[in-house]
Design a protein around this motif. Structure first.
Motif, PDB file in Angstrom:
ATOM      1  N   SER A 167       0.838  -1.207   0.000  1.00 17.69           N
ATOM      2  CA  SER A 167       0.000   0.000   0.000  1.00 17.69           C
ATOM      3  C   SER A 167       0.867   1.247   0.000  1.00 17.69           C
ATOM      4  O   SER A 167       2.027   1.224   0.410  1.00 17.69           O
ATOM      5  CB  SER A 167      -0.952   0.007   1.194  1.00 17.69           C
ATOM      6  OG  SER A 167      -0.240   0.167   2.398  1.00 17.69           O
ATOM      7  N   TRP A 168       0.248   2.335  -0.472  1.00 19.38           N
ATOM      8  CA  TRP A 168       0.932   3.616  -0.584  1.00 19.38           C
ATOM      9  C   TRP A 168      -0.007   4.727  -0.136  1.00 19.38           C
ATOM     10  O   TRP A 168      -1.155   4.782  -0.568  1.00 19.38           O
ATOM     11  CB  TRP A 168       1.316   3.907  -2.037  1.00 19.38           C
ATOM     12  CG  TRP A 168       2.265   2.935  -2.637  1.00 19.38           C
ATOM     13  CD1 TRP A 168       3.631   3.040  -2.693  1.00 19.38           C
ATOM     14  CD2 TRP A 168       1.940   1.707  -3.307  1.00 19.38           C
ATOM     15  NE1 TRP A 168       4.160   1.947  -3.353  1.00 19.38           N
ATOM     16  CE2 TRP A 168       3.157   1.116  -3.739  1.00 19.38           C
ATOM     17  CE3 TRP A 168       0.741   1.036  -3.581  1.00 19.38           C
ATOM     18  CZ2 TRP A 168       3.201  -0.097  -4.432  1.00 19.38           C
ATOM     19  CZ3 TRP A 168       0.788  -0.168  -4.259  1.00 19.38           C
ATOM     20  CH2 TRP A 168       2.013  -0.724  -4.667  1.00 19.38           C
ATOM     21  N   LEU A 169       0.504   5.629   0.701  1.00 15.90           N
ATOM     22  CA  LEU A 169      -0.183   6.889   0.968  1.00 15.90           C
ATOM     23  C   LEU A 169       0.250   7.857  -0.120  1.00 15.90           C
ATOM     24  O   LEU A 169       1.409   7.860  -0.536  1.00 15.90           O
ATOM     25  CB  LEU A 169       0.216   7.449   2.336  1.00 15.90           C
ATOM     26  CG  LEU A 169      -0.365   6.757   3.557  1.00 15.90           C
ATOM     27  CD1 LEU A 169       0.244   7.351   4.830  1.00 15.90           C
ATOM     28  CD2 LEU A 169      -1.878   6.873   3.592  1.00 15.90           C
ATOM     29  N   ILE A 170      -0.680   8.679  -0.580  1.00 11.09           N
ATOM     30  CA  ILE A 170      -0.429   9.551  -1.723  1.00 11.09           C
ATOM     31  C   ILE A 170      -0.451  11.011  -1.283  1.00 11.09           C
ATOM     32  O   ILE A 170      -1.439  11.488  -0.701  1.00 11.09           O
ATOM     33  CB  ILE A 170      -1.498   9.312  -2.812  1.00 11.09           C
ATOM     34  CG1 ILE A 170      -1.497   7.841  -3.225  1.00 11.09           C
ATOM     35  CG2 ILE A 170      -1.262  10.235  -4.008  1.00 11.09           C
ATOM     36  CD1 ILE A 170      -2.743   7.405  -3.963  1.00 11.09           C
ATOM     37  N   LYS A 171       0.629  11.711  -1.579  1.00  8.21           N
ATOM     38  CA  LYS A 171       0.703  13.140  -1.292  1.00  8.21           C
ATOM     39  C   LYS A 171      -0.191  13.874  -2.287  1.00  8.21           C
ATOM     40  O   LYS A 171      -0.048  13.701  -3.494  1.00  8.21           O
ATOM     41  CB  LYS A 171       2.142  13.633  -1.421  1.00  8.21           C
ATOM     42  CG  LYS A 171       2.314  15.082  -1.059  1.00  8.21           C
ATOM     43  CD  LYS A 171       3.777  15.482  -1.109  1.00  8.21           C
ATOM     44  CE  LYS A 171       3.917  16.904  -0.621  1.00  8.21           C
ATOM     45  NZ  LYS A 171       5.311  17.243  -0.400  1.00  8.21           N
ATOM     46  N   PRO A 172      -1.124  14.691  -1.804  1.00 11.26           N
ATOM     47  CA  PRO A 172      -2.023  15.392  -2.734  1.00 11.26           C
ATOM     48  C   PRO A 172      -1.267  16.342  -3.669  1.00 11.26           C
ATOM     49  O   PRO A 172      -0.329  17.013  -3.254  1.00 11.26           O
ATOM     50  CB  PRO A 172      -2.958  16.173  -1.815  1.00 11.26           C
ATOM     51  CG  PRO A 172      -2.873  15.481  -0.494  1.00 11.26           C
ATOM     52  CD  PRO A 172      -1.473  14.947  -0.414  1.00 11.26           C
ATOM     53  N   GLU A 173      -1.703  16.363  -4.894  1.00 11.65           N
ATOM     54  CA  GLU A 173      -1.202  17.324  -5.865  1.00 11.65           C
ATOM     55  C   GLU A 173      -1.707  18.716  -5.467  1.00 11.65           C
ATOM     56  O   GLU A 173      -2.753  18.831  -4.821  1.00 11.65           O
ATOM     57  CB  GLU A 173      -1.746  16.978  -7.266  1.00 11.65           C
ATOM     58  CG  GLU A 173      -1.124  15.745  -7.873  1.00 11.65           C
ATOM     59  CD  GLU A 173       0.289  16.029  -8.353  1.00 11.65           C
ATOM     60  OE1 GLU A 173       0.463  16.771  -9.334  1.00 11.65           O
ATOM     61  OE2 GLU A 173       1.223  15.495  -7.727  1.00 11.65           O
ATOM     62  N   PRO A 174      -0.997  19.775  -5.848  1.00  6.36           N
ATOM     63  CA  PRO A 174      -1.437  21.129  -5.483  1.00  6.36           C
ATOM     64  C   PRO A 174      -2.881  21.441  -5.908  1.00  6.36           C
ATOM     65  O   PRO A 174      -3.598  22.139  -5.187  1.00  6.36           O
ATOM     66  CB  PRO A 174      -0.443  22.037  -6.218  1.00  6.36           C
ATOM     67  CG  PRO A 174       0.791  21.194  -6.353  1.00  6.36           C
ATOM     68  CD  PRO A 174       0.299  19.779  -6.545  1.00  6.36           C
ATOM     69  N   LYS A 175      -3.315  20.925  -7.045  1.00  5.50           N
ATOM     70  CA  LYS A 175      -4.689  21.189  -7.528  1.00  5.50           C
ATOM     71  C   LYS A 175      -5.740  20.373  -6.771  1.00  5.50           C
ATOM     72  O   LYS A 175      -6.926  20.647  -6.901  1.00  5.50           O
ATOM     73  CB  LYS A 175      -4.795  20.871  -9.011  1.00  5.50           C
ATOM     74  CG  LYS A 175      -4.016  21.811  -9.889  1.00  5.50           C
ATOM     75  CD  LYS A 175      -4.191  21.444 -11.342  1.00  5.50           C
ATOM     76  CE  LYS A 175      -3.377  22.345 -12.232  1.00  5.50           C
ATOM     77  NZ  LYS A 175      -3.506  22.006 -13.647  1.00  5.50           N
ATOM     78  N   TRP A 176      -5.317  19.357  -6.051  1.00  8.63           N
ATOM     79  CA  TRP A 176      -6.253  18.501  -5.333  1.00  8.63           C
ATOM     80  C   TRP A 176      -6.591  19.149  -3.996  1.00  8.63           C
ATOM     81  O   TRP A 176      -5.884  18.988  -3.012  1.00  8.63           O
ATOM     82  CB  TRP A 176      -5.653  17.123  -5.105  1.00  8.63           C
ATOM     83  CG  TRP A 176      -5.410  16.316  -6.339  1.00  8.63           C
ATOM     84  CD1 TRP A 176      -5.745  16.625  -7.622  1.00  8.63           C
ATOM     85  CD2 TRP A 176      -4.756  15.041  -6.399  1.00  8.63           C
ATOM     86  NE1 TRP A 176      -5.350  15.624  -8.474  1.00  8.63           N
ATOM     87  CE2 TRP A 176      -4.743  14.643  -7.763  1.00  8.63           C
ATOM     88  CE3 TRP A 176      -4.202  14.208  -5.454  1.00  8.63           C
ATOM     89  CZ2 TRP A 176      -4.183  13.435  -8.176  1.00  8.63           C
ATOM     90  CZ3 TRP A 176      -3.640  13.011  -5.859  1.00  8.63           C
ATOM     91  CH2 TRP A 176      -3.644  12.626  -7.213  1.00  8.63           C
ATOM     92  N   GLN A 177      -7.697  19.834  -3.936  1.00  6.57           N
ATOM     93  CA  GLN A 177      -8.063  20.580  -2.738  1.00  6.57           C
ATOM     94  C   GLN A 177      -9.285  20.035  -2.007  1.00  6.57           C
ATOM     95  O   GLN A 177      -9.439  20.262  -0.805  1.00  6.57           O
ATOM     96  CB  GLN A 177      -8.294  22.058  -3.087  1.00  6.57           C
ATOM     97  CG  GLN A 177      -7.031  22.777  -3.504  1.00  6.57           C
ATOM     98  CD  GLN A 177      -5.977  22.772  -2.412  1.00  6.57           C
ATOM     99  OE1 GLN A 177      -6.270  23.057  -1.246  1.00  6.57           O
ATOM    100  NE2 GLN A 177      -4.744  22.445  -2.772  1.00  6.57           N
ATOM    101  N   TYR A 178     -10.157  19.312  -2.697  1.00  7.57           N
ATOM    102  CA  TYR A 178     -11.399  18.847  -2.069  1.00  7.57           C
ATOM    103  C   TYR A 178     -11.081  17.915  -0.896  1.00  7.57           C
ATOM    104  O   TYR A 178     -10.289  16.981  -1.036  1.00  7.57           O
ATOM    105  CB  TYR A 178     -12.279  18.124  -3.094  1.00  7.57           C
ATOM    106  CG  TYR A 178     -13.528  17.544  -2.479  1.00  7.57           C
ATOM    107  CD1 TYR A 178     -14.611  18.356  -2.176  1.00  7.57           C
ATOM    108  CD2 TYR A 178     -13.585  16.198  -2.155  1.00  7.57           C
ATOM    109  CE1 TYR A 178     -15.748  17.829  -1.578  1.00  7.57           C
ATOM    110  CE2 TYR A 178     -14.719  15.665  -1.561  1.00  7.57           C
ATOM    111  CZ  TYR A 178     -15.791  16.483  -1.264  1.00  7.57           C
ATOM    112  OH  TYR A 178     -16.908  15.966  -0.669  1.00  7.57           O
ATOM    113  N   TRP A 179     -11.708  18.156   0.232  1.00 10.08           N
ATOM    114  CA  TRP A 179     -11.507  17.301   1.400  1.00 10.08           C
ATOM    115  C   TRP A 179     -12.826  17.161   2.133  1.00 10.08           C
ATOM    116  O   TRP A 179     -13.483  18.151   2.465  1.00 10.08           O
ATOM    117  CB  TRP A 179     -10.447  17.880   2.344  1.00 10.08           C
ATOM    118  CG  TRP A 179     -10.046  16.893   3.395  1.00 10.08           C
ATOM    119  CD1 TRP A 179     -10.449  16.854   4.693  1.00 10.08           C
ATOM    120  CD2 TRP A 179      -9.178  15.774   3.212  1.00 10.08           C
ATOM    121  NE1 TRP A 179      -9.895  15.785   5.333  1.00 10.08           N
ATOM    122  CE2 TRP A 179      -9.094  15.102   4.450  1.00 10.08           C
ATOM    123  CE3 TRP A 179      -8.466  15.266   2.124  1.00 10.08           C
ATOM    124  CZ2 TRP A 179      -8.326  13.950   4.629  1.00 10.08           C
ATOM    125  CZ3 TRP A 179      -7.698  14.124   2.309  1.00 10.08           C
ATOM    126  CH2 TRP A 179      -7.632  13.484   3.547  1.00 10.08           C
TER     127      TRP A 179
END
Length: 163
Positions: free
Chosen positions: A33-45
């Motif tokens: 498994s991998w945790l993914i660092k959000p891309e700068p454009k990925w803002q929805y939470w």
């Protein structure tokens, strides 16, 4: 039935702007498994989603891997024989994988199909029931990708009478 490869993805929420935050695969008996660092454009939470999977955005920022690294490692982990990964929510998971690979500008070397296509109609309820029992058993951290692929696998083996 032969052993199957399974994928599960956790996301920032169930919204058209959501994105993958964790991916896990179970292939040839090995779970990764991998945790993914959000891309700068990925803002929805979504706070509700966070309450389910327990992953904070700050954890992803600190410990998540960049999308390019995740896609490279995922492609490297899968062999040519692992071209189909099965999911219990394949439409969502495929969309999030596409989001991940698009952000990384990488080619995906596998397909995602529904695990339900492998289960006879009369056994689908057994699969769902077993998965729910496993989720409540306390043996797994439900809504974490690695535990979910193990749970899906065990429920699949139970429903198809391999276990």
């Amino acid at each position: 039935m032969k052993e199957i490869a399974i994928i599960d993805i956790e996301a920032s929420g169930l919204h058209f702007d959501s994105y993958p935050i964790e991916v896990a695969v179970l292939v040839r008996g090995e779970c990764k498994s991998w945790l993914i660092k959000p891309e700068p454009k990925w803002q929805y939470w979504c706070e509700t989603a966070e309450s389910l999977h327990g992953i904070k955005r700050s954890l992803l920022e600190e410990e998540g891997l960049p999308v390019l690294e995740v896609t490279q490692q995922l492609n490297d982990f899968l062999s040519e024989s692992d071209t189909v990964l099965y999911s219990d929510a394949h439409r969502w998971d495929e969309d999030w994988i596409d989001t991940l690979y698009f952000a990384a500008k990488m080619e995906r070397r596998f397909y995602i199909d529904s695990i339900y296509d492998l289960i006879d109609d009369d056994k689908k309820q057994a699969f769902d029931s077993q998965k729910a029992l496993l989720a409540e058993s306390g043996r797994f951290q439900h809504h974490r990708a690695a535990d979910d692929v193990l749970m899906i696998n065990e429920a699949f083996l139970h429903a198809t009478k391999i276990l």
